[in-house]
Scaffold this motif. Structure first.
Motif, short mmCIF file in Angstrom:
data_model
loop_
_atom_site.label_atom_id
_atom_site.label_comp_id
_atom_site.label_asym_id
_atom_site.label_seq_id
_atom_site.Cartn_x
_atom_site.Cartn_y
_atom_site.Cartn_z
N ARG A 355 -22.27 1.38 7.47
CA ARG A 355 -22.03 1.90 6.21
C ARG A 355 -20.34 2.52 6.22
O ARG A 355 -19.64 2.37 5.01
N VAL A 356 -20.14 3.21 7.17
CA VAL A 356 -18.56 3.33 7.12
C VAL A 356 -17.50 2.31 7.01
O VAL A 356 -16.72 2.31 6.31
N ALA A 357 -17.87 0.91 7.70
CA ALA A 357 -16.98 -0.04 7.54
C ALA A 357 -17.04 -0.48 5.96
O ALA A 357 -16.10 -1.03 5.62
N ALA A 358 -18.08 -0.66 5.43
CA ALA A 358 -18.40 -0.95 3.96
C ALA A 358 -17.82 -0.02 3.27
O ALA A 358 -16.73 -0.71 2.24
N LEU A 359 -17.71 1.17 3.33
CA LEU A 359 -16.75 2.16 2.37
C LEU A 359 -15.49 2.11 2.62
O LEU A 359 -14.95 2.30 1.58
N GLU A 398 -24.13 2.56 -7.03
CA GLU A 398 -23.72 3.64 -6.42
C GLU A 398 -22.09 3.53 -6.12
O GLU A 398 -21.61 4.84 -6.28
N LEU A 399 -21.56 2.57 -6.05
CA LEU A 399 -19.89 2.58 -5.99
C LEU A 399 -19.19 2.50 -7.35
O LEU A 399 -18.05 2.91 -7.25
N LEU A 400 -19.72 2.16 -8.19
CA LEU A 400 -19.04 1.66 -9.45
C LEU A 400 -19.84 1.98 -10.45
O LEU A 400 -20.57 1.42 -11.22
N LEU A 423 -18.58 12.13 4.46
CA LEU A 423 -19.98 12.55 4.77
C LEU A 423 -20.44 11.62 5.87
O LEU A 423 -20.97 12.11 6.92
N TYR A 424 -20.28 10.25 5.73
CA TYR A 424 -20.75 9.36 6.74
C TYR A 424 -20.21 9.32 8.13
O TYR A 424 -20.71 9.01 9.23
N ARG A 425 -18.79 9.70 8.06
CA ARG A 425 -18.02 9.83 9.32
C ARG A 425 -18.54 11.03 10.00
O ARG A 425 -18.62 11.16 11.22
#
Length: 685
Positions: A355-359, A398-400, A423-425
């Motif tokens: 999730r962090v990589a995708a964000l 969610e992202l756009l 948050l995810y980090r």
């Protein structure tokens, strides 16, 4: 290789549109027009379309005259009209046959840092434009980012730009702005030196040498790059060695210490790795292997001793067996629960990392799209349709999120993505801490389980022994010693595993170090010298044709240090190379510049080089060089530009003289007056 196919200039006033369309062909192209008519405008427009104006200097101003920036008129006696909008378009092709049209505004709504591209020959063939892609220039990342134009241009040219050192100790790519002064000679500063002049504000060490090494594809540059790669690999191996050595020391610290393990790897260790694990045992440091032998011998001795019979100790042993069974059941349940907890947390951790990589990827793409939109690109509007503005793939709500204001969508996306990343980090950090805590609990529980299993095994075995077996005290010591032995054997096994890794690292280190030492010194190889000698011979041939008189053409040589021309002189009976300095006439300096640049391009015919096969000369008739020399240069240029190579020249010599000199061997584009002329509205696009 790159080939220019078509140049378009447009400048709009309130009432009229001015413009010029110049087709280019392979070989020699001559733009002929009177002085102050716009010849330099055309050639500098090429540099501007390629985003390379900083090859002319550090200024960020548009390197085009007032007719493209401020005001314009048709004839000298006419009043000026204010320029409201203007742009440059250039159609280019590469060795693979790919054709791209570049568009860059000079005056208008879009930023001058935006370059728009379309696939296909829409300028030369007037066909509909293909797929559009926008890029940025003159900002950090333009040479490396996915949306940077110079990163695209280097890929278009099939150039793998080397990494070079800067004066401040950092490294950077060999920027295109540093290379193009060897391909484009502009009128104001370009004729001031034989090489370049190269932009010094980039702070690249030995920039002239680095550029020439790259264009000529010299092996010494590849060796230098290989040397840097090997040094980086050695540094990485030293880091791995340090980490594994630390792991070895931590493992040894559980029971004692380690001796004989070097701080750095060595060829000797790779060939015959040795390790000395020591324990502080009975008042002195003793090798682990010796302690294991002592403990094992003691267990054997206790087992053979006769202290108390099993028959006498049987009731107590049975009670302990019952208690151990209960404890083992509890520990097994705990271990199973911890194992399940660890597996679940591992899955959560992997999901958080993904999730962090995708964000992070989404944030970078949205930031690039925001930058392009601020420069005037309209491609960012894809965000409102839930399409990524850079890769054009679907993006979740969610992202756009859908918003009415497209201009605010990217800003809100970036703010949202940053908050999600934070948050995810934080969640990922907490998950990693939980994993470490669970792993520690598991190891402790497993160690207890193994210890109690060992005790139970020994007690059960004892109940089946003859009545003359050792007493409970002897059994307890045996159990304690056996646990101690097991612990030592575990540490010994871990040490042997780490020893195998250290041996592998040492072997890789020895190989990399050997390869590094085998590389030749930072000097020209035999193949490199052959290229330089060929270049030197070509320069001499050109100088003979141009009427070079300051020295004999055969006296001109090239420096092996920076490849600048030198003159061979007799000094006290010895032939030495000297800097040319001021001993050469101004007109001969121009002739030498012609010879140097054309010879570099001609090297493509016989050698593998990185020269793109394009050379541009703005007003080569400098310093009142004789017309006969200039026309001989034009004839040489038409012969040099072969096999798809291209030379562009602007000149104010008369069309009749140029045409008589070149005939059909060149594409001559002639203008009787100002190059920018009124055009019909339908031709303005």
């Amino acid at each position: 290789m790159i080939q220019l196919r078509h140049l378009r200039l447009r400048s709009f006033t309130a009432t009229r549109a001015f413009g010029a369309d110049i087709p280019f062909e392979a070989g020699l192209n001559v733009v002929q027009a009177p002085n102050t008519s716009g010849k330099s405008t055309c050639l500098q427009a090429i540099i501007y379309a390629l985003g390379l104006e900083r090859s002319l200097g550090p200024q960020l101003t548009v390197p085009l005259p007032y007719a493209m920036r401020e005001q314009i008129h048709q004839f000298k006696e006419d009043p000026y009209d204010l320029v409201l909008q203007s742009y440059v378009e250039l159609e280019i092709a590469n060795a693979q046959g790919e054709i791209v049209v570049l568009h860059r505004d000079v005056v208008g709504d879009k930023s001058t840092k935006l370059i728009q591209t379309w696939n296909g020959p829409s300028l030369s063939s007037e066909i509909p434009r293909g797929e559009q892609r926008d890029y940025f220039v003159l900002d950090g990342g333009s040479a490396t980012n996915e949306s940077g134009f110079h990163a695209f241009l280097a890929q278009f040219l099939d150039w793998d730009l080397p990494i070079v050192a800067r004066y401040d100790g950092t490294e950077c790519p060999l920027y295109l702005e540093a290379i193009f002064p060897m391909l484009f000679v502009e009128q104001k500063r370009g004729w001031s030196s034989i090489q370049g002049p190269f932009p010094t504000f980039l702070r690249i060490q030995d920039v002239a040498r680095r550029v020439m090494e790259f264009l000529l594809d010299l092996e010494t540059a590849k060796n230098r790059r290989r040397r840097a790669e090997l040094r980086a690999a050695i540094s990485e191996l030293l880091g791995r060695w340090s980490d594994r050595r630390k792991g070895m020391e931590e493992a040894a610290a559980r029971v004692g210490r380690i001796r004989g393990l070097a701080v750095q790897p060595s060829a000797e260790f790779a060939a015959a790795p040795t390790l000395d694990l020591q324990l502080y045992y009975e008042g002195e440091w003793t090798r682990l292997a010796d302690v294991l032998q002592i403990a094992t011998g003691r267990v054997a001795e206790l087992e053979a001793s006769q202290v108390e019979t099993v028959e006498q100790a049987a009731p107590d042993i049975q009670a302990r067996v019952t208690d151990l069974r209960s404890q083992l059941d509890a520990l097994s349940a705990v271990l199973e629960a911890v194992r399940g907890e660890y597996g679940a947390e591992t899955q959560d951790n992997a999901a958080l990392e993904e999730r962090v990589a995708a964000l992070e990827t989404d944030l970078k793409r949205n930031q690039d799209a925001q930058r392009l939109q601020r420069l005037g690109s309209e491609l960012g509007r894809a965000a409102s349709e839930h399409v990524c503005p850079t890769c054009h793939q679907g993006v979740s709500n969610e992202l756009l999120p859908t918003v009415d204001s497209v201009g605010m969508a990217l800003d809100e996306n970036i703010t949202f993505l940053k908050s999600q990343l934070e948050l995810y980090r934080s969640a990922l950090l907490n998950s990693r801490e939980r994993l470490q805590e669970i792993a520690a609990r598991y190891r402790g529980s497993e160690r207890d389980l193994q210890d109690k299993q060992q005790q139970l095994r020994v007690l059960r075995q004892e109940l089946t022994r003859p009545s003359a077996s050792p007493s409970r005290a002897a059994i307890e010591e045996i159990v304690r010693l056996q646990a101690f032995i097991d612990r030592l054997e575990s540490i010994d096994g871990l040490a042997n595993s780490l020893l195998d890794e250290l041996r592998e690292i040492a072997s890789e280190w020895a190989l990399a170090t050997s390869n590094l030492r085998k590389l030749p010194a930072d000097e020209l190889t035999v193949a490199d010298k052959r290229k330089i000698e060929h270049l030197q011979s070509a320069i001499r041939r050109h100088l003979e044709r141009y009427g070079f008189r300051s020295f004999q053409p055969g006296e001109i040589s090239l420096s092996y240090d920076n490849f600048r021309p030198l003159v061979l002189r007799n000094d006290k009976g010895e032939t030495v190379e000297k800097e040319i300095n001021f001993e050469m006439s101004a007109s001969d300096a121009i002739r030498l510049k012609w010879a140097y640049y054309l010879s570099c391009m001609e090297l493509m015919r016989d050698f593998s080089v990185n020269h793109p096969g394009l050379t541009i000369f703005d007003e080569p008739g400098q310093q009142e060089v004789e017309s006969s020399s200039l026309f001989e240069f034009l004839r040489s240029a038409s012969q040099s530009a072969q096999n798809g190579q291209q030379v562009l020249v602007s000149t104010s010599e008369t069309y009749e003289a140029v045409s008589a000199t070149l005939g059909d061997s060149a594409n001559i584009v002639s203008f009787p007056g100002f190059i920018l002329q009124p055009i019909e509205t339908g031709s303005a696009s």
